[in-house]
Design a protein around this motif. Sequence first.
Motif, PDB file in Angstrom:
ATOM      1  N   PHE A  61      11.286  -7.674  10.946  1.00 19.98           N
ATOM      2  CA  PHE A  61      11.772  -6.307  10.777  1.00 19.98           C
ATOM      3  C   PHE A  61      10.652  -5.352  11.208  1.00 19.98           C
ATOM      4  CE2 PHE A  61      13.220  -2.561   8.381  1.00 19.98           C
ATOM      5  CZ  PHE A  61      14.549  -2.570   8.763  1.00 19.98           C
ATOM      6  N   PRO A  62      10.951  -4.358  12.057  1.00 21.01           N
ATOM      7  CA  PRO A  62       9.893  -3.467  12.547  1.00 21.01           C
ATOM      8  C   PRO A  62       9.092  -2.843  11.402  1.00 21.01           C
ATOM      9  CG  PRO A  62      11.916  -3.090  13.757  1.00 21.01           C
ATOM     10  CD  PRO A  62      12.258  -4.044  12.645  1.00 21.01           C
ATOM     11  N   HIS A  75      12.568  -8.666  17.401  1.00 21.67           N
ATOM     12  CA  HIS A  75      12.617  -7.949  16.135  1.00 21.67           C
ATOM     13  C   HIS A  75      14.077  -7.743  15.757  1.00 21.67           C
ATOM     14  CE1 HIS A  75      12.557  -5.095  19.565  1.00 21.67           C
ATOM     15  NE2 HIS A  75      13.636  -4.662  18.940  1.00 21.67           N
ATOM     16  N   ILE A  76      14.292  -7.344  14.508  1.00 18.64           N
ATOM     17  CA  ILE A  76      15.627  -6.938  14.088  1.00 18.64           C
ATOM     18  C   ILE A  76      15.813  -5.495  14.538  1.00 18.64           C
ATOM     19  CG2 ILE A  76      17.040  -6.403  12.067  1.00 18.64           C
ATOM     20  CD1 ILE A  76      15.713  -8.782  10.685  1.00 18.64           C
ATOM     21  N   GLY A  77      16.912  -5.200  15.222  1.00 20.62           N
ATOM     22  CA  GLY A  77      17.152  -3.833  15.677  1.00 20.62           C
ATOM     23  C   GLY A  77      17.524  -3.801  17.149  1.00 20.62           C
ATOM     24  N   ALA A  78      17.359  -2.638  17.750  1.00 21.81           N
ATOM     25  CA  ALA A  78      17.795  -2.453  19.130  1.00 21.81           C
ATOM     26  C   ALA A  78      16.852  -3.144  20.106  1.00 21.81           C
ATOM     27  CB  ALA A  78      17.851  -0.958  19.444  1.00 21.81           C
ATOM     28  N   PRO A  79      17.380  -3.826  21.141  1.00 16.51           N
ATOM     29  CA  PRO A  79      16.514  -4.462  22.128  1.00 16.51           C
ATOM     30  C   PRO A  79      15.773  -3.408  22.963  1.00 16.51           C
ATOM     31  CG  PRO A  79      18.815  -4.699  22.763  1.00 16.51           C
ATOM     32  CD  PRO A  79      18.800  -4.051  21.421  1.00 16.51           C
ATOM     33  N   CYS A  80      14.635  -3.834  23.550  1.00 14.85           N
ATOM     34  CA  CYS A  80      13.868  -2.913  24.394  1.00 14.85           C
ATOM     35  C   CYS A  80      14.460  -2.875  25.796  1.00 14.85           C
ATOM     36  CB  CYS A  80      12.422  -3.378  24.496  1.00 14.85           C
ATOM     37  SG  CYS A  80      11.552  -3.366  22.932  1.00 14.85           S
ATOM     38  N   GLU A  81      14.181  -1.762  26.493  1.00 14.21           N
ATOM     39  CA  GLU A  81      14.462  -1.661  27.931  1.00 14.21           C
ATOM     40  C   GLU A  81      13.159  -1.964  28.658  1.00 14.21           C
ATOM     41  OE1 GLU A  81      17.352  -1.173  29.321  1.00 14.21           O
ATOM     42  OE2 GLU A  81      18.314  -0.987  27.332  1.00 14.21           O
ATOM     43  N   PHE A 101      15.225   4.105  16.623  1.00 12.25           N
ATOM     44  CA  PHE A 101      14.194   4.108  15.592  1.00 12.25           C
ATOM     45  C   PHE A 101      13.905   2.680  15.115  1.00 12.25           C
ATOM     46  CE2 PHE A 101      13.047   4.483  11.006  1.00 12.25           C
ATOM     47  CZ  PHE A 101      11.780   5.004  11.201  1.00 12.25           C
ATOM     48  N   VAL A 102      14.986   1.908  14.872  1.00 13.61           N
ATOM     49  CA  VAL A 102      14.795   0.535  14.405  1.00 13.61           C
ATOM     50  C   VAL A 102      14.615  -0.369  15.620  1.00 13.61           C
ATOM     51  CG1 VAL A 102      15.705  -1.337  12.991  1.00 13.61           C
ATOM     52  CG2 VAL A 102      16.193   1.032  12.392  1.00 13.61           C
ATOM     53  N   SER A 103      13.383  -0.437  16.092  1.00 14.36           N
ATOM     54  CA  SER A 103      13.047  -1.238  17.260  1.00 14.36           C
ATOM     55  C   SER A 103      11.525  -1.288  17.333  1.00 14.36           C
ATOM     56  CB  SER A 103      13.620  -0.615  18.534  1.00 14.36           C
ATOM     57  OG  SER A 103      13.399  -1.475  19.638  1.00 14.36           O
ATOM     58  N   ALA A 104      11.002  -2.193  18.158  1.00 13.37           N
ATOM     59  CA  ALA A 104       9.554  -2.272  18.316  1.00 13.37           C
ATOM     60  C   ALA A 104       9.256  -2.606  19.761  1.00 13.37           C
ATOM     61  CB  ALA A 104       8.974  -3.342  17.390  1.00 13.37           C
ATOM     62  N   PRO A 105       8.312  -1.873  20.400  1.00 14.24           N
ATOM     63  CA  PRO A 105       8.008  -2.141  21.807  1.00 14.24           C
ATOM     64  C   PRO A 105       7.362  -3.518  21.977  1.00 14.24           C
ATOM     65  CG  PRO A 105       6.438  -0.566  20.889  1.00 14.24           C
ATOM     66  CD  PRO A 105       7.486  -0.769  19.855  1.00 14.24           C
ATOM     67  N   VAL A 106       7.405  -4.050  23.216  1.00 11.82           N
ATOM     68  CA  VAL A 106       6.732  -5.312  23.519  1.00 11.82           C
ATOM     69  C   VAL A 106       5.651  -5.045  24.569  1.00 11.82           C
ATOM     70  CG1 VAL A 106       8.709  -6.753  22.921  1.00 11.82           C
ATOM     71  CG2 VAL A 106       8.460  -5.937  25.272  1.00 11.82           C
ATOM     72  N   HIS A 107       4.614  -5.886  24.569  1.00 10.23           N
ATOM     73  CA  HIS A 107       3.456  -5.688  25.431  1.00 10.23           C
ATOM     74  C   HIS A 107       3.166  -6.948  26.227  1.00 10.23           C
ATOM     75  CE1 HIS A 107       3.141  -2.895  22.060  1.00 10.23           C
ATOM     76  NE2 HIS A 107       2.466  -2.075  22.873  1.00 10.23           N
ATOM     77  N   ALA A 108       2.546  -6.766  27.389  1.00  8.49           N
ATOM     78  CA  ALA A 108       2.100  -7.926  28.168  1.00  8.49           C
ATOM     79  C   ALA A 108       0.979  -8.612  27.393  1.00  8.49           C
ATOM     80  CB  ALA A 108       1.600  -7.474  29.533  1.00  8.49           C
ATOM     81  N   SER A 109       1.042  -9.937  27.295  1.00  5.98           N
ATOM     82  CA  SER A 109       0.026 -10.646  26.519  1.00  5.98           C
ATOM     83  C   SER A 109      -1.025 -11.281  27.423  1.00  5.98           C
ATOM     84  CB  SER A 109       0.678 -11.701  25.634  1.00  5.98           C
ATOM     85  OG  SER A 109       1.423 -12.598  26.417  1.00  5.98           O
ATOM     86  N   ILE A 110      -0.825 -11.215  28.733  1.00  5.46           N
ATOM     87  CA  ILE A 110      -1.852 -11.626  29.699  1.00  5.46           C
ATOM     88  C   ILE A 110      -1.814 -10.623  30.845  1.00  5.46           C
ATOM     89  CG2 ILE A 110      -1.733 -14.110  29.166  1.00  5.46           C
ATOM     90  CD1 ILE A 110      -0.003 -14.503  31.653  1.00  5.46           C
ATOM     91  N   SER A 111      -2.851 -10.644  31.719  1.00  3.31           N
ATOM     92  CA  SER A 111      -2.789  -9.791  32.900  1.00  3.31           C
ATOM     93  C   SER A 111      -2.263 -10.625  34.066  1.00  3.31           C
ATOM     94  CB  SER A 111      -4.175  -9.226  33.228  1.00  3.31           C
ATOM     95  OG  SER A 111      -5.067 -10.284  33.516  1.00  3.31           O
ATOM     96  N   GLY A 112      -1.532  -9.977  34.966  1.00  5.00           N
ATOM     97  CA  GLY A 112      -0.951 -10.710  36.086  1.00  5.00           C
ATOM     98  C   GLY A 112       0.218  -9.960  36.680  1.00  5.00           C
ATOM     99  N   GLN A 113       1.159 -10.708  37.243  1.00  2.95           N
ATOM    100  CA  GLN A 113       2.271 -10.095  37.959  1.00  2.95           C
ATOM    101  C   GLN A 113       3.598 -10.472  37.317  1.00  2.95           C
ATOM    102  OE1 GLN A 113       2.637 -11.279  42.078  1.00  2.95           O
ATOM    103  NE2 GLN A 113       3.333  -9.222  42.640  1.00  2.95           N
ATOM    104  N   VAL A 114       4.479  -9.488  37.225  1.00  3.32           N
ATOM    105  CA  VAL A 114       5.830  -9.754  36.718  1.00  3.32           C
ATOM    106  C   VAL A 114       6.586 -10.511  37.800  1.00  3.32           C
ATOM    107  CG1 VAL A 114       7.985  -8.698  35.951  1.00  3.32           C
ATOM    108  CG2 VAL A 114       5.792  -7.681  35.286  1.00  3.32           C
ATOM    109  N   THR A 115       7.075 -11.717  37.468  1.00  2.00           N
ATOM    110  CA  THR A 115       7.767 -12.526  38.478  1.00  2.00           C
ATOM    111  C   THR A 115       9.257 -12.634  38.224  1.00  2.00           C
ATOM    112  OG1 THR A 115       7.255 -14.524  37.241  1.00  2.00           O
ATOM    113  CG2 THR A 115       5.732 -13.904  39.010  1.00  2.00           C
TER     114      THR A 115
END
Lengths: 441, 321
Positions: free
Chosen positions: A144-145, A42-48, A69-83
């Motif tokens: 843009f968020p 997105h346009i804006g601050a990166p997520c942690e 404020f100008v940011s948007a969270p991200v979500h896992a799009s599948i289930s599994g393990q962070v590698t």
Amino acid sequence: MNIGRAIFKGGVHPEYRKELTASLAVTTPPVPQKVVIPLQQHIGAPCEPLVEVGDLVKTGQKIGQSESFVSAPVHASISGQVTAIGLYNHPLGRKITAITIEGDGQDEWDEQANSVENPDDRSPEELRKLIREAGIVGMGGATFPAHVKLSPPDGKMIDTVIINGAECEPYLTADHRLMLEKPEEIIFGLEVIMKVLGAGRGIVGIEDNKPDAIRVMKQVAEGKPGISIVPLETKYPQGAEKMLIQVTTRRRVPSGGLPLDVGVVNHNTGTAVAIADAIQKGKPLIERVVTVTGEGVRRPANLMVRVGTLVNELLDFCGGLKEETRKLVIGGPMMGLAQPTTDLPVIKGTSGLVALTVEDVELSESGSCIRCARCVEACPINLVPTFIAQAAEHEYFSRAEKLHVTDCIECGCCAYVCPARIPLTQWIRIAKAEVLARRKG
Amino acid sequence: MNGKLVVSSSPHIRTIQSVQSVMLDVLIALGPVVAVAIFLFGYQALITMTVAVAAAMLTEALWLRRLNIFGDGSAAVTGLLLAMTLPPNVPWWIPAIGSVTAIIIGKQVYGGIGNNIFNPALVGRAVLVTSWGTHLVGPIWPVPKPFHFFADISAVTSATPLASEAEALNTALSQLLIGNVAGALGETSALALLLGGFWLLYKGHIDWRIPGGFIGTVWLMGALFGGGFYGNNVTTGFFHVLAGGVLLGALFMATDMVTSPVMPWGKLIFGVGCGLITMLIRLFGAHPEGVTFAILTMNALTPLLDKFTIPRKFGEVKQVA
């Protein structure tokens, strides 16, 4: 019926080539084995990141967010393990930190709470929060968020919401298919946006090369208070914010201003669907429609793709690229970004993958300007592209600024029409970046 | 997929039009004029045009040390346009010298295509008129002999209809339309010129503002100040439009992209200026025709017109004083 309809000055009529995919219903490929989720889509601050390597995640689980404020969270799009969490290729052309998830093949969803049938059941504040938490950004490509556009500054009254169904870029048919297949969601999303902003009028603008979409949308919008479907002339860049607002409301966004300065907020059809999914089903933005097309693709298709799916896997699903492919563009061919590799993820703003072949990709050198003025006629913003490009070439940036280079919307019409093959848009981008950097000092 | 992916700045698709295709369209637009010229004046017209085009293309190829003689086609256009302004029966070295001058003095010394200030063909013609005037000025114009390809058209010559009121009254408007009058190769048939002009308008290679401003001003000045000698004021205006080089100049010379303004308003002012100067020369000057110098003068003013006609940008807020 279209007599007397508003038009904008300039623009071009490229070959649309939408017939490759326009009649193909959206299909869903198998859930990918691996996804790469960039922390900035997105346009804006990166997520942690909210997860660590080794963590188990479920589909739809929030894995990155920012306090900004100008940011948007991200979500896992599948289930599994962070590698892995590290730099990965990104469609914007540089490496950006991304979370890699190896799937468990279960596609197990995080619990989803919402089941809102009517936007009036929730307050604007609650709706805005749900939209933010769902990670929704402008899905036409600008990313843009969405919740920022839904939070106008004090004193700005928004009376009109426009859903952009123009889809004026050649090749792309993602929005077209959404309008045919998810018209109720689009209208519901529009109603949510109108409710949040307190706007009484909602408009869906659709280019008249999609008569079936206009018909379907009109049926669904029938009897909905304040909502109208507006057929638009088929001309690029009809979907550009300023053009769309001008032809649907006859208001002109002031130079240097925003749509909200004229009481308007624009959203893409895909964004409206994402908002409907978030409010009705509690589903965060983890998938979107991507048009995989171009003469270089063996089996063009409109696909419902999980965010983070790797482009090379998507292309393989479509039969792979033909030998004569020379260029891979993410987005449309007029404004999209050419990619040096296929090892990169689909992100929230990826509306299409367009594979162009030898015949489409010109490698000829540019010649001298013959002052034919086609760029002047094509510019929808009334600039003089050839003069700005000359100024940029001579690094005469103060002149480029006087020629209003910062107003350029980078639609690409000038370079498209240039018979001398001068990369006008590229020169203008260089000058625009330089002028903006100097202003910041 | 074979090899590396190409990366470049958007847009990734381009129009199929090129400088060469634009020039080819201009040559096609001149087709009817060429055909009428050969029909009226026979083989001598063909020789004059061939020499002019060949000399222009060869000069440019030599200057640029380029093997492709046709190149972008702009030299062929320059050569053909120069021939259009000449009497059909001039000695062969006149178009040859004219074309060499047009390409070198009129175009290449400025840096080649796109960089010249003055219309190259008209630079060539201006040099010819001032240096070998006896071949180009006066009652030297052969009378057409339609259907006689091998006729010696030099036997009967006359002045152009613009030379005097008596000559003008000898020529009906219908003759001017068809072109059965004494005059330069490409000037005589208004119908053929209009046909080519409409083709260029249809293809979008010229803007109506230049020919519109030019022809409109010539008609208006002819009607207002022409004295009404040719029937009445209105027909006198039309006489000034159809006789001489106004149509050739307005449709093919003044519309030269390189040497005319880029902005819409600039184009209109440019056209009106061309018409104004043409008529000032015709009505009050020492020469019967003024199209060449009118266009060259306005060519010189083109950078100024470009400077003062930068359009208002989209959404520009009017300044409150």
